[in-house]
Scaffold this active site. Structure first.
Site, PDB file in Angstrom:
ATOM      1  N   ASP A   1       1.637   3.703 -12.676  1.00 51.45           N
ATOM      2  CA  ASP A   1       1.474   2.438 -13.417  1.00 51.45           C
ATOM      3  C   ASP A   1       2.712   2.006 -14.198  1.00 51.45           C
ATOM      4  O   ASP A   1       2.718   0.939 -14.801  1.00 51.45           O
ATOM      5  CB  ASP A   1       0.255   2.542 -14.372  1.00 51.45           C
TER       6      ASP A   1
ATOM      7  N   TYR B   1      -5.448  -1.620  -3.103  1.00 49.07           N
ATOM      8  CA  TYR B   1      -4.184  -1.551  -3.824  1.00 49.07           C
ATOM      9  C   TYR B   1      -3.859  -2.849  -4.556  1.00 49.07           C
ATOM     10  O   TYR B   1      -3.305  -2.831  -5.660  1.00 49.07           O
ATOM     11  CB  TYR B   1      -3.049  -1.103  -2.890  1.00 49.07           C
TER      12      TYR B   1
ATOM     13  N   HIS C   1       4.466  10.535  -7.910  1.00 48.64           N
ATOM     14  CA  HIS C   1       3.651   9.877  -6.874  1.00 48.64           C
ATOM     15  C   HIS C   1       4.057   8.430  -6.657  1.00 48.64           C
ATOM     16  O   HIS C   1       3.296   7.662  -6.075  1.00 48.64           O
ATOM     17  CB  HIS C   1       2.158   9.958  -7.248  1.00 48.64           C
TER      18      HIS C   1
ATOM     19  N   CYS D   1      11.409  -7.375   9.767  1.00 48.42           N
ATOM     20  CA  CYS D   1      11.007  -6.831  11.085  1.00 48.42           C
ATOM     21  C   CYS D   1       9.529  -7.055  11.356  1.00 48.42           C
ATOM     22  O   CYS D   1       8.984  -6.523  12.324  1.00 48.42           O
ATOM     23  CB  CYS D   1      11.314  -5.325  11.131  1.00 48.42           C
TER      24      CYS D   1
ATOM     25  N   ASN E   1      -6.582  17.338 -23.375  1.00 47.14           N
ATOM     26  CA  ASN E   1      -7.535  16.696 -22.475  1.00 47.14           C
ATOM     27  C   ASN E   1      -8.856  16.534 -23.221  1.00 47.14           C
ATOM     28  O   ASN E   1      -9.120  17.241 -24.175  1.00 47.14           O
ATOM     29  CB  ASN E   1      -7.728  17.570 -21.217  1.00 47.14           C
ATOM     30  N   VAL E   2      -9.661  15.571 -22.741  1.00 46.89           N
ATOM     31  CA  VAL E   2     -10.974  15.387 -23.404  1.00 46.89           C
ATOM     32  C   VAL E   2     -11.981  16.409 -22.893  1.00 46.89           C
ATOM     33  O   VAL E   2     -13.067  16.540 -23.436  1.00 46.89           O
ATOM     34  CB  VAL E   2     -11.503  13.940 -23.202  1.00 46.89           C
TER      35      VAL E   2
ATOM     36  N   CYS F   1      10.972  -0.571   8.555  1.00 47.67           N
ATOM     37  CA  CYS F   1      12.445  -0.555   8.382  1.00 47.67           C
ATOM     38  C   CYS F   1      12.864  -0.155   6.973  1.00 47.67           C
ATOM     39  O   CYS F   1      14.056  -0.091   6.670  1.00 47.67           O
ATOM     40  CB  CYS F   1      13.011  -1.946   8.721  1.00 47.67           C
TER      41      CYS F   1
ATOM     42  N   GLN G   1       2.194  11.755 -12.818  1.00 48.35           N
ATOM     43  CA  GLN G   1       1.484  11.557 -11.553  1.00 48.35           C
ATOM     44  C   GLN G   1       1.041  10.094 -11.458  1.00 48.35           C
ATOM     45  O   GLN G   1       0.572   9.655 -10.418  1.00 48.35           O
ATOM     46  CB  GLN G   1       0.244  12.440 -11.478  1.00 48.35           C
ATOM     47  N   ASN G   2       1.175   9.384 -12.571  1.00 51.30           N
ATOM     48  CA  ASN G   2       0.691   8.005 -12.618  1.00 51.30           C
ATOM     49  C   ASN G   2       1.665   7.065 -11.915  1.00 51.30           C
ATOM     50  O   ASN G   2       2.861   7.333 -11.860  1.00 51.30           O
ATOM     51  CB  ASN G   2       0.488   7.557 -14.077  1.00 51.30           C
TER      52      ASN G   2
END
Ligand code: BV8
Ligand code: ZN
Length: 248
Positions: free
Chosen positions: A102, A65, A117, A150, A213-214, A128, A99-100
């Site tokens: 960024d 991440y 998301h 915490c 879409n591609v 907490c 859904q990104n």
């Protein structure tokens, strides 16, 4: 390339909805999840983007991440994101369901964005619920963060696999899908639920369903129109053409 029907439906529309996936950010340099340069080709998604990995494989989880956070820190929106902002001048209500994680739609200027998301640049304490960024704290991208309140494990504020989505955001997304006149599905492999069901809700409620879409996806055969191409090229063409038609 585009049907007359699409522009007729846009001309009479008061509300249009966009569902975007990783493909719309690909031209900003953000790797997609399942494409050839797939983000997860050398990571096993089900091992990493899960609550179990956060708990049991914390260092690899945060390495992944933090790598993704660095990736999205200095990227810019592309012409596809900006075209969705342009639509806000042309149609009275425009909803962007992404859904990104960024944040590029907000960076481009879209004003009604539903982050299904979550957002990778936001964090929260798993114990907490403390929100570091909201508290003005910026986390370093090189170590595992723990809560100053915490000492609990801090996590990115994203929806991991097998985690429920925020029910309010999901409800708003379903609403926007059910009430729009034109629904665009852009740059998504249409595999991840419950996002992948939103185009079907739109179609079942009479919306004109367009996919950009591609390559074809499991949604393509159900779309009223499949437009093959990069969203950063196709979307601005649609807004420019639509603006000309409106001026006539
Ligand atoms: C849930 C945040 C209830 C984290 C993400 C079996 C069947 C069906 C469903 C399931 C199943 N088993 C489990 C499930 C549920 C699961 C799911 O859907 N799994 C799938 C994979 C089978 N869903 C969940 O777990 C969801 N929660 O259901 O809760 C529950 C509760 C407890 C137990 C069980 C269930 C939570 C899902 C959210 C997961 N989090 N992201 C993070 O990002 O790190 S999902 C992740 O995938 C991203 O958000 C991403 O957006 C999303 C979908 O991927 P895409 O955006 O579509 O990206 P992808 O690379 O796949 O595709 C890119 C597309 O763009 C391609 O088509 C490509 O051709 C195109 N493209 C490329 N370049 C361009 C382009 N198009 C246009 N222009 C270009 N230039
Ligand atoms: Zn805490």
């Amino acid at each position: 390339m585009f049907s007359e029907k699409l522009f007729k439906r846009l001309y009479h529309a008061t509300h249009i909805t966009f569902l975007t996936g990783a493909g719309i950010s690909a031209e900003s340099g953000v790797p997609t999840f399942r494409g050839k340069d797939g983000l997860w080709n050398n990571h096993d998604v089900m091992q990493l983007a899960t609550p179990l990995a956060l708990k049991t494989n914390t260092d690899v989880f945060w390495e992944f991440y933090n790598w993704r956070r660095r990736l999205v820190t200095d990227i810019e929106p592309n012409l596809g994101h900006y075209a969705l902002v342009d639509f806000e001048r042309l149609i009275s209500q425009v909803t962007v369901i992404t859904q990104n994680v960024d944040g590029l739609h907000q960076k481009a200027g879209s004003t009604d964005v539903l982050e299904l998301h979550g957002n990778i640049m936001r964090s929260r304490c798993s114990e907490c619920g403390y929100l570091p960024e909201a508290d003005g704290k910026i986390l370093a991208f090189d170590k595992i963060p723990y809560c100053p309140k915490c000492n609990g494990l801090i996590r990115p504020d994203v929806v991991l696999f097998n985690e429920n989505l925020n029910s309010t955001i999901l409800y708003q997304a379903q609403e926007a899908s059910a009430t729009c006149e034109v629904f665009f599905s852009i740059g998504t492999s249409s595999l991840v639920e419950p996002a992948a069901s939103l185009p079907y809700i739109a179609k079942a409620n009479g919306a004109y369903l367009v996919e950009i879409n591609v390559e074809r996806t499991p949604l393509s055969d159900n779309a009223d129109e499949f437009i093959e191409g990069k969203s950063g090229k196709i979307l601005p063409m649609i807004t420019v053409l639509f603006e000309k038609i409106r001026e006539k």
